[in-house]
Design an enzyme around this catalytic site. Sequence first.
Site, PDB file in Angstrom:
ATOM      1  CE1 TYR A 233      68.895  27.487  37.112  1.00  0.00           C
ATOM      2  CE2 TYR A 233      68.285  26.453  35.043  1.00  0.00           C
ATOM      3  CZ  TYR A 233      68.452  26.383  36.415  1.00  0.00           C
ATOM      4  OH  TYR A 233      68.179  25.227  37.058  1.00  0.00           O
TER       5      TYR A 233
ATOM      6  CE1 TYR B 276      64.722  23.433  39.595  1.00  0.00           C
ATOM      7  CE2 TYR B 276      65.403  25.598  38.857  1.00  0.00           C
ATOM      8  CZ  TYR B 276      65.717  24.314  39.246  1.00  0.00           C
ATOM      9  OH  TYR B 276      67.022  23.917  39.279  1.00  0.00           O
TER      10      TYR B 276
END
Lengths: 699, 152
Positions: free
Chosen positions: A602, A653
């Site tokens: 991430y 995102y």
Amino acid sequence: MPRRLEFTVTTCAGGVEAAKRLGQRRGGRAIDGVARLGPVDGDDRDRPPGLVVHSAHRELLLRSWRGLFARLAALVTWIVRRRRIGNRKNQMHDSVRSRAMDRKSALLENGQHVPVVGQHVGVEFPDALRARDMRQMLEQERGDAVALMLVEDREGDLGVAGIRAAEVAPHADEALRPGLPEGRGQSDVVVEVEFRQAREVGVAQIAAHRKEPAMDRSGTESAEVFEQARLVVGVDRADENLFAAAQSYLGSVSPEIGGKVFGSHRDKGITIAPNPGRIPSACRAHRRGCDPHRVRATAKEQRTDAMSENKIENTIKDKVAIVGLGETAYYKRGQAPVSEFRLALEAIIRACDDAGLRPAEIDGIASYSNDRNDSVRVATALGLPDLRFSNMFWGGGGGGGSGAIGNAAAAIVAGFATTVIVYRALAQGQFGRFGQTPAVNQISGPAAYTWPYGMSTPAQWIALRTRRFMHEHRVGQDALAAIAMACYHHAQFNPRAIMCGRPLTRAMYDESRWIVEPFHLYDCCMENDGAAAVILTSRERARDLKQRPAWVMAAAQGSDYRQGAGAENLPDYSTSNFKTLAPRLYAMAGIEPKDVDVAQVYENFTGAVMTSIVEHGFCHPDEVMEFCTLENLTWPNGRLPINTSGGNLAECYMHGLELIIEAARQVRGTSTCQVKDAEIALVASGPMVAPVSDLILHR
Amino acid sequence: MSEHGGDESKKTYLPEGMPAPAASRDGLDGEFYAAAKRHELMVQRCAKCGTFQFPAEWICHKCHAFDPAWHRVSGRGRIYSWERVWHPAHPALKNACPYLVVVVELEGAGGVRMVGNLLGDAMQDVQFDAEVEAIFEDHPAGHTLIQWRVAG
């Protein structure tokens, strides 16, 4: 964690065969072993009873459980000798004499008692039990005195691992001495022997035994009292004084022979009293002429309580798979044409279509990061017949993506639900941006120590911690640039990626504006509107669905010591918070970092990816400059391709759920940057938040 | 060069309009703000086991005694980390960038850290472990911020 091997004790060879065959009927899996009490050698007439162990883990037994069986045998021997069974005369069963160990003579005298215990321990069950036994013996046509209780299945062939009679000492304690050091050497073994209440006295043979020559069946003795013994082996107490433990155990047992109840705390116990004159009920019934061959298998499946599960296997590993993936289109922030909730529904429906499931089959919902799209609203909107699991991973922002998968998997394994959807829908443009400080006049609590100083956003506190790491380990901007460029590189092959068609060069990176040093614009995740969803289901169901399952090999979630301390007071400062998770994750999976073929890490910001790579064991912290290069991190030839669909930096995102989808695609073989022969895909969710979470998927 | 972000007319490092710190309603950290008003720096230190902690909490994280005591510290420390902020994350900061944020490890406080701004030129060369001292910045609205300056 203790490892339990489960055995049963029987007194005849037929019982062994019964165990084998019953195991076979269960699909080829047998119990760990059967301990048969009997002379080890045919010529062992005057020796005390030995222990023949048939074991699925033969080598294990020979090396490490030898002492344990010696202990069991010693215990039984001690009981036998205590009763002076071998010397009883007259009023005992005909086959019991001073030379009753002689199985051959027993056979001759009791030809019809082929499966019957050749020697009897003169013990008597409590009255109630005895009466019941009698009834049972009248009602049932059985020949043998011993019922075999199959306690658990294990894989493997039962082969003989003989324990020599010489290892069985006349005195219980003596037997322990040679055995215990071996046991001690083998990861600290503790043995519990449980003696269960006699529920039934019956035969544990099945018809197939008819083929066996009679000679093979006889030659056992004693332990009629023990219908079943279960050895529980615990492997978790380092350096315990096993000798002392064994002594105290036997010490507690010994006074109870002679009238007191003895047995495990869970059992009612058996009263054992001298009973020289009593003919064991089994034989009595048998003498009535019942046909020893007309026996029924009476072994019942033992109720397995939680304690008896093998704890090492009691994880979610390989019991659940991701079977469906769903995504909406990804929009730039504020440009989604529909509402956030509608995006969530779209993603969920698409995941169902991908799996070949109807939405109505969903019975569990999990999400993270305080997703606004409430589980009950989703369940109502979809008309789900029955919601059995509704779960929000608590805290951590993007740190919860893998955690939500782990929670969903746990729910399925626990039996709460069968088919769980994990989703995240985000339209920052509709609700407010992550990267902005709310325009409030006053602030209290931990934020009051940072916001007034212009330090409030994730970019700002992650930059502080990244800077510290770079200082401690002499890391320069090159490592951050490599991570950013790797993500953008992969996005070029992914038509869904927002940055597809907009590659990133080093010059562009260096010239881009600073957000907060050391982060340029391109070090930061994007802001997008969209939704993503994955469906998980159990092993049994997964195989029937449309796509190749992506098996959940391991999951972990959590947070290191005081990582939530405010005003940058977390004691271990320059960390992504994976130092305690990664070992747990790999332990559950049973793999090492080098086994990971592709990693989705991430990227809230490149600096946090860097520390995550280190903390998952892919490189040493002092080797970051050497490891974090464009060459190493990019498909197709990199040592560790990361974020192979573009990630948070360049694909979209979606708070990390798109990374989980990409990991599943890598395992399915359908990624736009498919790593060749990718088997194991790792996802790190977080990072530098609390809690964080991890996931490993595999083929 | 002024100590305050390059603008001599400014008495505060950052412009007005940033959120002002306020004591928690439940009384957890009132001592800290009262001390700051007196230009004193205080952190919690457990009366039982001597463990320092900051920000305040109701319980000592080490020995779990409730209501740790407050303890005055010297006001000196070392730079533990820093950053130069270029992108304004608050409307009031539109014209205030770049500015410096520091994490300071306090002297004699068991590793406790505080966050503040580093006074002086925003483009100065910031050194890790540089000695700094606390400067109390009173604001017209009534609150006091704790800023840091490299010790001379």
